[in-house]
Design an enzyme around this catalytic site. Structure first.
Site, mmCIF file in Angstrom:
data_model
loop_
_atom_site.group_PDB
_atom_site.id
_atom_site.type_symbol
_atom_site.label_atom_id
_atom_site.label_comp_id
_atom_site.label_asym_id
_atom_site.label_seq_id
_atom_site.Cartn_x
_atom_site.Cartn_y
_atom_site.Cartn_z
ATOM 1 N N LYS A 64 2.077 11.568 -11.095
ATOM 2 C CA LYS A 64 1.296 10.631 -11.914
ATOM 3 C C LYS A 64 2.157 9.393 -12.163
ATOM 4 C CE LYS A 64 -1.876 13.619 -14.471
ATOM 5 N NZ LYS A 64 -2.254 14.123 -15.805
ATOM 6 N N ARG A 115 0.815 -1.234 0.000
ATOM 7 C CA ARG A 115 0.000 0.000 0.000
ATOM 8 C C ARG A 115 0.840 1.271 0.000
ATOM 9 N NH1 ARG A 115 -2.892 -2.678 4.158
ATOM 10 N NH2 ARG A 115 -4.609 -3.890 3.275
ATOM 11 N N HIS A 147 6.913 10.550 -27.701
ATOM 12 C CA HIS A 147 5.818 11.264 -27.037
ATOM 13 C C HIS A 147 5.850 12.774 -27.353
ATOM 14 C CE1 HIS A 147 2.748 12.070 -24.087
ATOM 15 N NE2 HIS A 147 3.546 12.903 -23.434
ATOM 16 N N ARG A 177 -5.278 21.320 -13.591
ATOM 17 C CA ARG A 177 -4.091 20.560 -13.991
ATOM 18 C C ARG A 177 -4.188 20.097 -15.450
ATOM 19 N NH1 ARG A 177 -0.539 15.991 -10.750
ATOM 20 N NH2 ARG A 177 0.720 15.415 -12.550
ATOM 21 N N GLU A 193 -5.821 16.551 -10.515
ATOM 22 C CA GLU A 193 -6.426 16.885 -11.812
ATOM 23 C C GLU A 193 -7.947 16.850 -11.778
ATOM 24 O OE1 GLU A 193 -4.230 15.588 -15.320
ATOM 25 O OE2 GLU A 193 -6.085 15.582 -16.451
ATOM 26 N N GLU A 233 7.976 19.344 -24.477
ATOM 27 C CA GLU A 233 7.291 19.560 -23.191
ATOM 28 C C GLU A 233 7.789 20.851 -22.532
ATOM 29 O OE1 GLU A 233 4.754 17.828 -22.185
ATOM 30 O OE2 GLU A 233 4.941 15.752 -22.848
ATOM 31 N N LYS A 273 5.405 23.689 -13.848
ATOM 32 C CA LYS A 273 4.577 22.508 -13.579
ATOM 33 C C LYS A 273 4.163 22.479 -12.109
ATOM 34 C CE LYS A 273 3.799 17.661 -14.035
ATOM 35 N NZ LYS A 273 3.949 16.426 -14.761
ATOM 36 N N HIS A 316 -1.920 17.294 -26.014
ATOM 37 C CA HIS A 316 -2.013 15.851 -25.786
ATOM 38 C C HIS A 316 -3.255 15.227 -26.407
ATOM 39 C CE1 HIS A 316 1.259 16.704 -23.119
ATOM 40 N NE2 HIS A 316 1.340 15.474 -22.664
ATOM 41 N N HIS A 329 -2.045 12.192 -28.296
ATOM 42 C CA HIS A 329 -2.297 10.810 -27.879
ATOM 43 C C HIS A 329 -2.939 10.006 -29.010
ATOM 44 C CE1 HIS A 329 -2.109 11.292 -23.213
ATOM 45 N NE2 HIS A 329 -0.922 11.150 -23.770
ATOM 46 N N ASN A 380 -2.123 19.167 -20.244
ATOM 47 C CA ASN A 380 -2.381 18.265 -21.368
ATOM 48 C C ASN A 380 -2.461 19.005 -22.705
ATOM 49 O OD1 ASN A 380 -2.526 16.070 -19.650
ATOM 50 N ND2 ASN A 380 -4.709 16.376 -19.270
#
Ligand code: NAD
Ligand code: GLY
Length: 364
Positions: A143, A121, A265, A241, A237, A185, A227, A248, A252, A245
């Site tokens: 993330k 955990r 990416h 946030r 998010e 980025e 950031k 993206h 994506h 993206n």
């Protein structure tokens, strides 16, 4: 060495940025009171250059540590490889006070972070990112994820590291395309929140490409500050946030229709940012009408792609619909108003998106 604090209450942590600091990691951990056993998660490519110096430094500071190597590549950001990390932790009798040290790019960071978030955990987690992209983006903000065969980053958790050690000297061994992918980025951070940062970075091509250590430290720190401001406001998010993206949405889709085999990416995101700027212009949102061409020129100057030659418009449109950014059936776009300001909108007509993809080289 620069030190930034990511201020998230009990989950706050420092990001250390400098040239040659990886070889001092053991001392840094000691000074920051990190205790217990460590498991380094890395891949053979990164290990070849940086595992020995890291191990030497950790052993020198008295840290008992193990190593697990994951094969190199996005396709290994999987539950299967997470399971291998759990097996290594169990076999090595690592307890709840143990810490995983991620040594590598975003793939290793996301996978190792997911394992750290879920083993018993949650155990300790330290990031030692070695790509530009991972230093300015994936190593901070918490993330973590693995991919599902049907979608990228589908299984994951928000789990902040306790410390990030970003050594800009690691870029010396980074392939040029990977460096450029990270720059996408970096530039994204300027476009969404800081016009001045955008202008300084995009105007300093020589300093960037010559890997000037002071300039790179400044660039990485500047991106991390931007950031951090966003993540501190909206860690999970729930709203703002999502501006991270930017680029993206189409990016994506592009990665997905080309099965992650064609675009890095950051390359896909560069195309996505140009598309978003064009959509913003067509939708009447953009104050600076020349922004799409300005962005395309900057990206192209770093060797980043800015079009989708020959890709099927239908396939891209279908891929857009299975993105994590679809909420209640509506696709959310992050669109620029001007340099340094973006907005989130969900009322962009599909026909407009199709038109822009066609204008950018999409085929029937
Ligand atoms: P990557 O981790 O695949 O690294 C790129 C390549 O460079 C790999 O082959 C790697 O072995 C190699 N490499 C790494 N460091 C090196 C070095 N110093 N010298 C030589 N080779 C080196 O790719 P990436 O661009 O770092 O990360 C992409 C991943 O990050 C994707 O999985 C993406 O989903 C994820 N990501 C996560 C977040 C987040 O917030 N968690 C944000 C952005 C991207
Ligand atoms: N890379 C996007 C985010 O961290 O939210």
């Amino acid at each position: 060495m620069e030190e930034l604090k990511i201020d998230l209450g009990v989950r706050s942590y420092s990001v250390l940025i400098g040239s040659g600091i990886l070889a001092g990691a053991g001392k840094i951990l000691q000074e920051r009171g990190i205790k217990g056993r460590l498991l380094i998660v890395t891949n053979p490519t990164v290990a070849r250059y940086y595992l020995k110096p890291l191990q030497k430094s950790l052993s020198g500071a008295g840290y008992d540590h193990g190593v697990i190597k994951i094969p190199d590549g996005e396709s290994y950001k999987s539950l299967r490889q997470a399971n291998r990390i759990y097996d290594a932790l169990v076999a090595g009798e690592y307890d709840r006070k143990a810490t995983i040290v991620a040594l590598g790019g975003g793939v290793i960071g996301d996978l190792a972070g997911f394992a750290a978030a879920t083993y018993m955990r949650g155990i300790g987690f330290i990031q030692v990112p070695t790509t530009l992209l991972s230093q300015v983006d994936s190593s901070i903000g918490g993330k973590t994820a693995v991919n599902h065969p049907r979608g990228k980053n589908m299984i994951g958790a928000f789990y902040q590291p306790q410390l990030v050690i970003s050594d800009v000297a690691t870029f010396r061994t980074l392939p040029e395309r990977e460096f450029a992918s990270g720059l996408a980025e970096v530039i994204k951070h300027g476009i969404i929140l800081d016009e001045n940062y955008f202008r300084l970075v995009s105007g300093e091509r020589e300093n960037l490409l010559s890997l000037d250590p002071d300039f790179l430290t400044w660039v990485v720190a500047g991106s991390c500050v931007i950031k951090a401001r966003v993540v501190e406001e909206d860690e999970m998010e729930t709203g703002r946030r999502a501006i991270l993206n930017f680029g993206h949405t189409l990016g994506h889709a592009l990665e997905s229709v080309t099965r992650y085999e064609v675009y890095k990416h950051g390359e896909a995101i560069a195309v996505g940012m140009v598309a978003a700027a064009r959509i913003a212009r067509e939708h009447g949102l953009l104050q600076d009408k020349g922004l799409p061409e300005q962005l395309a020129a900057v990206f192209a100057s770093f060797g980043l792609p800015v079009a989708v030659p020959g890709l099927s418009v239908q396939e891209l449109m279908a891929a857009l619909q299975v993105d994590k950014k679809v909420e209640y059936g509506k696709l959310r776009w992050v669109l620029p108003r001007r340099l340094g300001e973006v907005v989130i909108v969900d009322d962009i007509p599909a026909a407009l998106v199709e038109q822009v993809i066609r204008e950018m080289g999409g085929a029937k």
